[in-house]
Design a protein around this motif. Structure first.
Motif, short mmCIF file in Angstrom:
data_model
loop_
_atom_site.label_atom_id
_atom_site.label_comp_id
_atom_site.label_asym_id
_atom_site.label_seq_id
_atom_site.Cartn_x
_atom_site.Cartn_y
_atom_site.Cartn_z
N PHE A 131 36.99 49.37 27.94
CA PHE A 131 37.06 48.61 29.19
C PHE A 131 37.45 49.50 30.36
CE2 PHE A 131 38.11 44.41 26.88
CZ PHE A 131 36.76 44.13 26.76
N HIS A 132 37.04 49.03 31.53
CA HIS A 132 37.42 49.74 32.75
C HIS A 132 38.69 49.12 33.31
CE1 HIS A 132 37.39 51.64 36.57
NE2 HIS A 132 36.30 52.33 36.28
N PRO A 133 39.76 49.87 33.43
CA PRO A 133 41.06 49.29 33.78
C PRO A 133 41.12 48.63 35.15
CG PRO A 133 41.15 51.70 33.77
CD PRO A 133 39.85 51.32 33.18
N ASP A 134 40.30 49.11 36.10
CA ASP A 134 40.41 48.56 37.46
C ASP A 134 39.55 47.32 37.67
OD1 ASP A 134 42.21 50.51 38.26
OD2 ASP A 134 40.60 51.93 38.68
N LEU A 135 38.77 46.96 36.67
CA LEU A 135 37.94 45.76 36.82
C LEU A 135 38.63 44.58 36.14
CD1 LEU A 135 34.41 47.24 36.03
CD2 LEU A 135 35.46 46.86 38.28
N SER A 136 38.27 43.39 36.59
CA SER A 136 38.85 42.19 35.96
C SER A 136 38.24 42.00 34.58
CB SER A 136 38.55 40.96 36.82
OG SER A 136 37.17 40.65 36.71
N GLY A 137 38.82 41.10 33.83
CA GLY A 137 38.30 40.78 32.51
C GLY A 137 36.86 40.33 32.61
N ARG A 138 36.59 39.43 33.56
CA ARG A 138 35.25 38.88 33.73
C ARG A 138 34.24 40.00 34.05
NH1 ARG A 138 34.04 33.64 35.18
NH2 ARG A 138 36.20 33.31 35.82
N GLU A 139 34.62 40.89 34.98
CA GLU A 139 33.70 41.99 35.34
C GLU A 139 33.45 42.91 34.15
OE1 GLU A 139 34.88 42.28 40.06
OE2 GLU A 139 36.19 43.16 38.55
N GLY A 198 43.28 32.38 29.43
CA GLY A 198 43.50 31.59 30.64
C GLY A 198 43.02 32.29 31.89
N GLU A 199 43.82 32.17 32.96
CA GLU A 199 43.36 32.69 34.26
C GLU A 199 43.38 34.22 34.31
OE1 GLU A 199 47.68 31.32 34.95
OE2 GLU A 199 45.99 30.87 33.63
N PHE A 200 43.93 34.85 33.25
CA PHE A 200 43.95 36.31 33.22
C PHE A 200 42.54 36.91 33.18
CE2 PHE A 200 48.42 35.85 32.22
CZ PHE A 200 48.96 36.93 32.90
N ILE A 201 41.55 36.05 32.91
CA ILE A 201 40.18 36.56 32.88
C ILE A 201 39.81 37.17 34.24
CG2 ILE A 201 39.11 34.33 33.48
CD1 ILE A 201 37.73 36.79 30.87
N ASP A 202 40.49 36.73 35.31
CA ASP A 202 40.19 37.28 36.64
C ASP A 202 41.22 38.31 37.10
OD1 ASP A 202 37.73 35.97 37.26
OD2 ASP A 202 38.88 34.10 37.25
N THR A 203 42.06 38.74 36.18
CA THR A 203 43.04 39.79 36.51
C THR A 203 42.49 41.14 36.07
OG1 THR A 203 44.78 38.20 36.10
CG2 THR A 203 45.43 40.51 36.09
N GLU A 204 42.89 42.18 36.77
CA GLU A 204 42.46 43.52 36.36
C GLU A 204 43.02 43.84 34.98
OE1 GLU A 204 43.80 46.20 39.43
OE2 GLU A 204 42.62 45.14 40.95
#
Ligand code: ATP
Ligand code: MG
Length: 414
Positions: free
Chosen positions: A100-108, A138-144
């Motif tokens: 995974f790319h650390p600076d992108l959100s889970g969704r990205e 949960g909402e962490f899908i939109d967190t980096e």
């Protein structure tokens, strides 16, 4: 059809040693030719094959080369010599931090991962709900991603990797970081992959899971393939070797410590000493002391006593504690319906367990001898002895004991 083949694969790393050098080293270092670091062979001449639909377990001690082998399969690393051949789309769950790319959100990251696997944004959009649902973060899908806990990271990684319909699934001990409910969910999915005929490579120290999930296994030992074969064969020989190694270790540590050391520690021993427990021996199936005792085999606890005056109806008792402190059992000869009429002078009392039901672990032993009413303590050695139980092959691996039980099945309709 062969899906994965390792042919005489070796992998060398060059270690750039950064340890501080002595003044003298620095002086002589200018003349030293070895300024490029030391080489280290993480894998040496390893060969094995995996056919389509097989599931292969990779086992071995820490640093044996398991993760390195997986990185060669996923082409993160190239072999130094030999060949790694792979056929089919691979989804890999490697150590944390890869993929995974650390600076992108889970969704990205879901879309990024999909594109690396050859899926369009639309393909991934169709799978997104299921991925988010399985990962359950949960909402962490939109967190980096860099703000994820290791458990959240693994949840998402597992959800994505298994959603893209890979032909080969590679997992490296990843499940260890999830909580139990999540681990179970992952194992169910891995089993359904196996059922669907996909090829699985599974690295784990949980040998019983390897045994039940994998049909084949490779045991890596300091970079070399020590044993290649069916999972049962490989795990059994690995367990045997581990048991032998431990026995040697124990021998080194215990030769100096005799069972009579209880006398040394007064706080652990008390009693009026009309009867003294002079010495305790633990005996294995051959009637000799062992460094390790095995589940299912005989174990005898032998008291060597000396009664300084005649005593009627003494009670010899013991207690076995698991290393965690749990009291497993506390028998004595009277409760067991074996009265001893009287004792005077020296003798032995044996407590024999024909099939030791204890599962692998460390155990403490307390021994004592009391008068007929249990009111007078003649001699008591509190947790003064210690023994280790191992298993030749683990049939039961949860809990403290293996019950002498059997299973029966009967269908009741059709
Ligand atoms: N990039 C690297 N550079 C130098 N040495 C490495 C590198 N990667 C791994 N090693 C070394 O190679 C050996 C094998 O490592 P590897 O990670 O494959 O072991 P492992 O079997 O996966 O162990 P574990 O059970 O602890 O995960 C280790 O001694 C490790 O220090
Ligand atoms: Mg590893």
């Amino acid at each position: 059809m062969t899906i994965i083949e390792f042919a005489n694969v070796s992998k060398r790393f060059i270690l750039h040693l950064n340890r501080p050098r002595s003044f003298r080293d620095r002086l002589t270092g200018i003349f030293s030719s070895n300024t490029h670091g030391e080489e280290f062979w993480a894998l040496r001449d390893v060969s094995f094959k995996i056919e389509k639909g097989q599931s292969l377990g990779l086992i071995g001690h820490n640093g044996a080369g398991k993760s390195t082998a997986l990185k060669l399969m996923t082409r993160i690393l190239e072999p130094t010599s030999g060949q790694v051949r792979m056929r089919g789309r691979v989804a890999a769950l490697l150590e944390l931090g890869s993929g995974f790319h650390p600076d992108l959100s889970g969704r990205e990251n879901v879309f990024l991962y999909g594109s690396l696997m050859g899926f369009s944004r639309r393909d991934m959009l169709a799978r997104l709900d299921e991925i988010v649902d399985f990962a359950d973060i949960g909402e962490f899908i939109d967190t980096e991603i860099k703000h994820y806990s290791s458990g959240m990271y693994t949840r998402l990684a597992f959800a994505v990797a298994t959603a893209v319909d890979p032909e080969i699934l590679i997992t490296d001990e990843v499940l260890a970081v999830g909580d139990e409910a999540f681990q179970r969910k992952c194992m169910e999915r891995i089993y359904s992959f196996r059922q669907a005929g996909k090829t699985i490579i599974f690295v784990s120290h949980a040998l019983e899971i390897v045994r039940s999930l994998c049909d084949h296994a490779v045991w890596l030992d300091r970079g070399e393939a020590r044993c290649v074969g069916t999972a049962d064969e490989v795990i059994d020989s690995y367990l045997q070797e581990t048991n032998r190694r431990e026995a040697r270790e124990r021998q080194r540590h215990t030769t100096a410590q005799s069972w009579e050391d209880a006398d040394a520690e007064q706080s652990k021993r008390w009693g009026t000493r009309e009867i003294e427990i002079k010495h305790i021996e633990l005996l294995g199936p051959k009637g000799t002391p062992q460094d390790l005792y095995y589940t299912g085999e005989p174990l005898t606890i032998r008291y060597h006593y000396r009664a300084n005056i005649p005593i009627n109806d003494p009670q010899f008792g013991l207690a076995i504690y698991h290393g965690s402190g749990v009291h497993v059992t506390g028998p004595n000869n009277r409760f067991s319906g074996y009265p001893i009429a009287s004792v005077h002078g020296s003798g032995i009392v044996d407590y024999t367990i024909p099939n030791l039901p204890l599962l692998p672990g460390m155990y403490y032993l307390t021994v004592a001898v009391h008068d007929a009413n249990g009111l007078v303590t003649f001699d008591h050695h509190e947790r003064a002895y210690r023994f280790t139980v191992r298993s030749h092959s683990l049939k039961t691996s949860y809990g403290l004991i293996e019950l002498p039980a059997r299973w029966v099945h009967a269908a009741t309709d059709g």
